[in-house]
Design a protein around this motif. Sequence first.
Motif, mmCIF file in Angstrom:
data_model
loop_
_atom_site.group_PDB
_atom_site.id
_atom_site.type_symbol
_atom_site.label_atom_id
_atom_site.label_comp_id
_atom_site.label_asym_id
_atom_site.label_seq_id
_atom_site.Cartn_x
_atom_site.Cartn_y
_atom_site.Cartn_z
ATOM 1 N N GLN A 35 0.849 -1.182 0.000
ATOM 2 C CA GLN A 35 0.000 0.000 0.000
ATOM 3 C C GLN A 35 0.889 1.237 0.000
ATOM 4 N N LYS A 37 0.926 5.487 0.178
ATOM 5 C CA LYS A 37 0.265 6.764 0.402
ATOM 6 C C LYS A 37 0.498 7.661 -0.804
ATOM 7 N N THR A 63 -2.891 1.106 -8.623
ATOM 8 C CA THR A 63 -3.368 1.186 -7.249
ATOM 9 C C THR A 63 -4.891 1.316 -7.229
ATOM 10 N N ASP A 64 -5.493 0.846 -6.117
ATOM 11 C CA ASP A 64 -6.923 1.060 -5.939
ATOM 12 C C ASP A 64 -7.124 2.343 -5.139
ATOM 13 N N ALA A 65 -8.338 2.586 -4.677
ATOM 14 C CA ALA A 65 -8.653 3.844 -4.000
ATOM 15 C C ALA A 65 -7.872 4.016 -2.698
ATOM 16 N N GLN A 66 -7.436 2.906 -2.105
ATOM 17 C CA GLN A 66 -6.666 2.969 -0.856
ATOM 18 C C GLN A 66 -5.149 2.900 -1.091
ATOM 19 N N ASN A 68 -3.642 0.381 -2.593
ATOM 20 C CA ASN A 68 -3.190 -0.999 -2.598
ATOM 21 C C ASN A 68 -2.781 -1.439 -4.002
ATOM 22 N N ASN A 105 5.382 -1.120 1.683
ATOM 23 C CA ASN A 105 4.559 0.050 1.984
ATOM 24 C C ASN A 105 5.436 1.283 1.992
#
Length: 378
Positions: A35, A37, A63-66, A68, A105
């Motif tokens: 994930q 930021k 990446t997805d909305a979070q 990931n 991450n």
Amino acid sequence: MTATMNLTLAAVALLGLTNACQNASAAAGYEISGQLKNAPAGTTLHLAELTSSQFVERGTAKTDAQGNFTFKGEQPATAAVYQLKVDEPNQVLLVLDNKTRLTLNGDAKNLMTTYAVKGSKDSEVIQELTRSNLASKVLLENLGQRYTAASNGGQPDSLEAIKSQYLTTVSRLTARNKAIIRRNAKSIAAGFAVLSFVSPDEEFSFVDSIATVQRTAQPNSPFTAALTERLAPMRATAIGTAAPEINLAKPDGTKLSLKSLRGKYVLLDFWASWCGPCRGENPNVVKAYNEYKDKGKGFTVFSVSLDDDKARWTQAIAADGLAWPNHVSDLQKWNSAAAAAYGIQAIPQSFLIDPQGKIVAKNLRGPALQAKLAEVLK
């Protein structure tokens, strides 16, 4: 500044290093998940494999909305280095094989300084090295800028003070890197890291010791092969070994052998008329020659030029006041037989040879050359 300085800055610039995961999972193929930021949905991440000459893209993920993401693929041969990249300033290197299960991450806007990996001892080793180098990066860059400014301003005292601080910082950084690599000498990460963070010219014994461990622990690793190839020509010119013979033509066509100068200390100096740093170092060599040629057992210089133009070679000898008579070249530039015998890949390079023909020091520059000659020619 020096070869060591340049190497260290290059290594710092490469930071984004190895993250190898060797989980015991029996499933074939690697998997990277994590994930990030500041990576909005749809941010494209690139995964590329380091081949012999360049990175070759092997896949992308979004990446997805979070923030990931997941990569899956296969590394059919031995472990290889991969680059996971958001963009040019934000990229890290990973070592992947078919057992890798890696989580990563970090902050996509500052990936190099924030990334963290789990699931792999190799990854943790390289992450530790990354942080070690980043801790010195800002200071080294600042000192480099100050050195350039002082040089342009003609301040020799400032230059020496900055160089001393720079070398101290480099020495501490190298010691930290060596300690990390030594603790993990059997890992794939150590093979890659010793190639990236330690100069074999300056630290031959250490690098050779890691290569010896790697040949047993990681016999199929590409880094082991690269280490073996890199060190082979250097082994013949390690400190304490007999200097390989050179017998080449002088400008007048007569042959001169290195062995003929036995009985004196000899600075074997590889240079060329077209090499700016070589020409910049020549005044230091001239100063050393003039000061020490008649002291103790005597001192002289044996200059091997990697020129391919005789006229330019001889003009540079005259222009730089290289008054010693020992100038040779086969005018083959990088194909020089002497360069091959000594594993020369960059110039200037030099070897201080004692009266018995053994190499006692390498790449002494400026004050370092003066200090060594004062020590041996008492």
